[in-house]
Scaffold this motif. Structure first.
Motif, PDB file in Angstrom:
ATOM      1  N   ARG A  25       0.855  -1.259   0.127  1.00 25.37           N
ATOM      2  CA  ARG A  25      -0.058  -0.037   0.066  1.00 25.37           C
ATOM      3  C   ARG A  25       0.940   1.410  -0.166  1.00 25.37           C
ATOM      4  N   ILE A  26       0.286   2.434  -0.700  1.00 27.23           N
ATOM      5  CA  ILE A  26       1.056   3.526  -0.551  1.00 27.23           C
ATOM      6  C   ILE A  26       1.140   3.927   0.671  1.00 27.23           C
ATOM      7  N   SER A  27       2.427   4.529   1.258  1.00 25.22           N
ATOM      8  CA  SER A  27       2.502   5.229   2.545  1.00 25.22           C
ATOM      9  C   SER A  27       3.064   6.620   1.982  1.00 25.22           C
ATOM     10  N   LEU A  28       2.436   7.890   2.495  1.00 29.00           N
ATOM     11  CA  LEU A  28       2.866   8.965   1.913  1.00 29.00           C
ATOM     12  C   LEU A  28       3.764   9.836   2.865  1.00 29.00           C
ATOM     13  N   ASP A  29       4.468   8.903   3.833  1.00 27.27           N
ATOM     14  CA  ASP A  29       5.376   9.664   4.921  1.00 27.27           C
ATOM     15  C   ASP A  29       6.620   9.914   4.375  1.00 27.27           C
ATOM     16  N   VAL A  30       7.245   9.152   3.399  1.00 26.63           N
ATOM     17  CA  VAL A  30       8.579   9.206   2.771  1.00 26.63           C
ATOM     18  C   VAL A  30       8.529   9.099   1.427  1.00 26.63           C
ATOM     19  N   ALA A  31       8.896   9.869   0.464  1.00 27.61           N
ATOM     20  CA  ALA A  31       9.077   9.728  -0.835  1.00 27.61           C
ATOM     21  C   ALA A  31      10.027   8.709  -1.331  1.00 27.61           C
ATOM     22  N   PRO A  32      10.198   7.893  -2.221  1.00 26.14           N
ATOM     23  CA  PRO A  32      11.001   7.043  -2.485  1.00 26.14           C
ATOM     24  C   PRO A  32      12.319   7.481  -3.271  1.00 26.14           C
ATOM     25  N   ARG A  33      11.900   8.720  -3.874  1.00 24.72           N
ATOM     26  CA  ARG A  33      13.033   9.553  -4.731  1.00 24.72           C
ATOM     27  C   ARG A  33      12.574  10.760  -5.084  1.00 24.72           C
ATOM     28  N   GLN A  34      13.622  11.608  -5.355  1.00 27.33           N
ATOM     29  CA  GLN A  34      13.350  12.910  -5.829  1.00 27.33           C
ATOM     30  C   GLN A  34      12.941  12.855  -7.260  1.00 27.33           C
ATOM     31  N   LEU A  35      12.103  14.000  -7.753  1.00 24.87           N
ATOM     32  CA  LEU A  35      11.819  14.053  -9.050  1.00 24.87           C
ATOM     33  C   LEU A  35      12.821  14.598  -9.908  1.00 24.87           C
ATOM     34  N   PRO A  36      12.715  14.380 -11.122  1.00 24.67           N
ATOM     35  CA  PRO A  36      13.928  14.634 -11.958  1.00 24.67           C
ATOM     36  C   PRO A  36      13.863  16.487 -12.143  1.00 24.67           C
ATOM     37  N   GLY A  37      14.965  16.786 -12.143  1.00 25.88           N
ATOM     38  CA  GLY A  37      15.414  18.557 -12.234  1.00 25.88           C
ATOM     39  C   GLY A  37      15.314  19.082 -10.765  1.00 25.88           C
ATOM     40  N   LEU A  38      14.953  18.232  -9.778  1.00 27.10           N
ATOM     41  CA  LEU A  38      14.799  19.136  -8.360  1.00 27.10           C
ATOM     42  C   LEU A  38      16.103  18.715  -7.538  1.00 27.10           C
ATOM     43  N   GLY A  39      16.846  19.585  -6.804  1.00 33.39           N
ATOM     44  CA  GLY A  39      17.717  19.529  -5.997  1.00 33.39           C
ATOM     45  C   GLY A  39      17.384  19.121  -4.523  1.00 33.39           C
ATOM     46  N   SER A  40      18.046  18.764  -3.665  1.00 36.11           N
ATOM     47  CA  SER A  40      17.671  18.316  -2.322  1.00 36.11           C
ATOM     48  C   SER A  40      17.110  19.545  -1.630  1.00 36.11           C
ATOM     49  N   GLY A  41      17.383  20.730  -1.727  1.00 33.50           N
ATOM     50  CA  GLY A  41      16.737  21.829  -1.143  1.00 33.50           C
ATOM     51  C   GLY A  41      15.362  22.065  -1.628  1.00 33.50           C
ATOM     52  N   THR A  42      15.332  22.055  -2.927  1.00 32.13           N
ATOM     53  CA  THR A  42      13.832  22.259  -3.660  1.00 32.13           C
ATOM     54  C   THR A  42      12.971  20.938  -2.897  1.00 32.13           C
ATOM     55  N   TRP A  43      13.495  19.557  -2.930  1.00 26.88           N
ATOM     56  CA  TRP A  43      12.747  18.852  -2.725  1.00 26.88           C
ATOM     57  C   TRP A  43      12.403  18.716  -1.106  1.00 26.88           C
ATOM     58  N   ALA A  44      13.154  19.248  -0.441  1.00 26.40           N
ATOM     59  CA  ALA A  44      12.835  19.223   1.114  1.00 26.40           C
ATOM     60  C   ALA A  44      11.404  20.318   1.258  1.00 26.40           C
ATOM     61  N   GLU A  45      11.288  20.985   0.478  1.00 27.79           N
ATOM     62  CA  GLU A  45      10.169  22.173   0.699  1.00 27.79           C
ATOM     63  C   GLU A  45       9.109  21.501   0.361  1.00 27.79           C
ATOM     64  N   ILE A  46       8.787  20.323  -0.496  1.00 31.94           N
ATOM     65  CA  ILE A  46       7.565  19.763  -0.647  1.00 31.94           C
ATOM     66  C   ILE A  46       7.113  18.878   0.316  1.00 31.94           C
ATOM     67  N   PRO A  47       5.905  19.152   1.028  1.00 30.73           N
ATOM     68  CA  PRO A  47       5.329  18.475   2.025  1.00 30.73           C
ATOM     69  C   PRO A  47       5.208  17.140   1.984  1.00 30.73           C
ATOM     70  N   PRO A  48       5.636  16.351   2.901  1.00 33.78           N
ATOM     71  CA  PRO A  48       5.875  14.741   2.948  1.00 33.78           C
ATOM     72  C   PRO A  48       4.461  14.125   2.574  1.00 33.78           C
ATOM     73  N   LYS A  49       3.245  14.493   2.847  1.00 34.88           N
ATOM     74  CA  LYS A  49       2.082  14.124   2.293  1.00 34.88           C
ATOM     75  C   LYS A  49       1.614  14.181   1.069  1.00 34.88           C
ATOM     76  N   THR A  50       2.393  15.018   0.430  1.00 34.78           N
ATOM     77  CA  THR A  50       2.045  15.316  -0.920  1.00 34.78           C
ATOM     78  C   THR A  50       2.180  14.464  -2.095  1.00 34.78           C
ATOM     79  N   SER A  51       1.296  14.119  -3.054  1.00 35.28           N
ATOM     80  CA  SER A  51       1.479  13.092  -3.976  1.00 35.28           C
ATOM     81  C   SER A  51       1.036  13.542  -5.235  1.00 35.28           C
ATOM     82  N   GLN A  52       0.788  14.787  -5.413  1.00 39.02           N
ATOM     83  CA  GLN A  52       0.692  15.352  -6.968  1.00 39.02           C
ATOM     84  C   GLN A  52       1.618  16.619  -6.867  1.00 39.02           C
ATOM     85  N   VAL A  53       2.468  16.801  -7.870  1.00 37.50           N
ATOM     86  CA  VAL A  53       3.458  17.955  -8.090  1.00 37.50           C
ATOM     87  C   VAL A  53       3.317  18.318  -9.367  1.00 37.50           C
TER      88      VAL A  53
END
Length: 255
Positions: free
Chosen positions: A54-82
């Motif tokens: 089942r999907i757990s939205l607590d931790v994302a498995p990987r960063q999205l293409p083109g996003l650095g770690s700083g930008t990725w860290a700003e995305i709320p953990p529960k978000t599943s549409q970006v």
């Protein structure tokens, strides 16, 4: 608008810019752990089928293409549409938008949609009238437009207040630009119509930053998509998936 946090009526040329800033597309920042199912056994020791993943939205498995770690860290953990809007350059009004969605098998990106952003490109500290779009991660909670709701699950304000005329910076007609609007929660009050003028950061930081229908040229701060792509976006986003837009020039998003 022409051209993370709770858009241009052009009147005769000299008055247009000010009007747009007030009404929308204006100047204006706010900004998962998958469980490994273990094998269950019966009392006799026989192995039972493991439960379906089942999907757990607590931790994302990987960063999205083109996003650095700083930008990725700003995305709320529960978000599943970006929605990632990547500008061609710091001072360019051209960009590409891709909607990424998380499913049980991970993140998946849709097709790239051509987009426009502000006339002068992007900025990390948007100010009213600077003709730049704000870099950052912003929630998407409220929609509206001159035309009826195309089938979004977000609150939708169908209002004549989204009517617009005049021309853009390249002389292109603006009529229909606000037929469909999705408010970007930059310097606005979430949970209100995109037409709400509340500016929590003060009017000097601009506001009325929207996703709306492309009119064929740069904006004053908004991001624009072709009409069919705006309708597809509105139909896709769901409040329970906590959608956000991640926007900026490519270099800024890689930080």
């Amino acid at each position: 608008m022409i051209t993370s946090t709770r858009g241009a009526v052009r009147r005769p040329a000299a008055v247009l810019a000010a009007s747009l800033l007030l009404v929308g597309c204006g100047a204006g920042a706010a900004s998962t752990t998958d469980r490994e199912p273990g094998a269950n056994t019966t009392r006799a020791g026989a192995a039972r089928p493991a439960p379906a993943p089942r999907i757990s939205l607590d931790v994302a498995p990987r960063q999205l293409p083109g996003l650095g770690s700083g930008t990725w860290a700003e995305i709320p953990p529960k978000t599943s549409q970006v929605l990632v809007v990547t500008g061609r350059g710091r001072n360019s009004p051209l960009s590409t938008a891709v909607l990424h969605e998380r499913t049980a098998s991970g993140w998946h990106g849709g097709p790239g949609w051509p987009a426009h952003n502000a006339l002068k490109g992007w900025t990390d500290r948007h100010r009213a009238g600077d003709l730049r779009s704000p870099v950052g991660v912003y929630a998407l909670t409220d929609a509206g437009g001159l035309l009826p709701d195309p089938g979004t699950r977000l609150p939708y304000d169908h209002s004549g207040g989204f009517a617009i005329d005049g021309t853009g910076s390249g002389g292109e007609p603006l009529a229909g630009s606000f037929d469909y609007v999705l408010a970007i929660n930059y310097n606005r009050e979430p949970g209100t119509t995109p037409l709400d003028w509340t500016r929590p950061l003060g009017v000097g930081r601009g506001g009325g930053i929207w996703l709306h229908v492309d009119h064929g040229g740069p904006t004053q701060g908004c991001v624009t998509l072709r009409e069919n792509h705006m309708k597809a976006l509105l139909r896709a986003v769901r409040p329970d998936r906590r959608p956000v837009v991640v926007m900026g020039d490519a270099a800024a998003l890689r930080r």
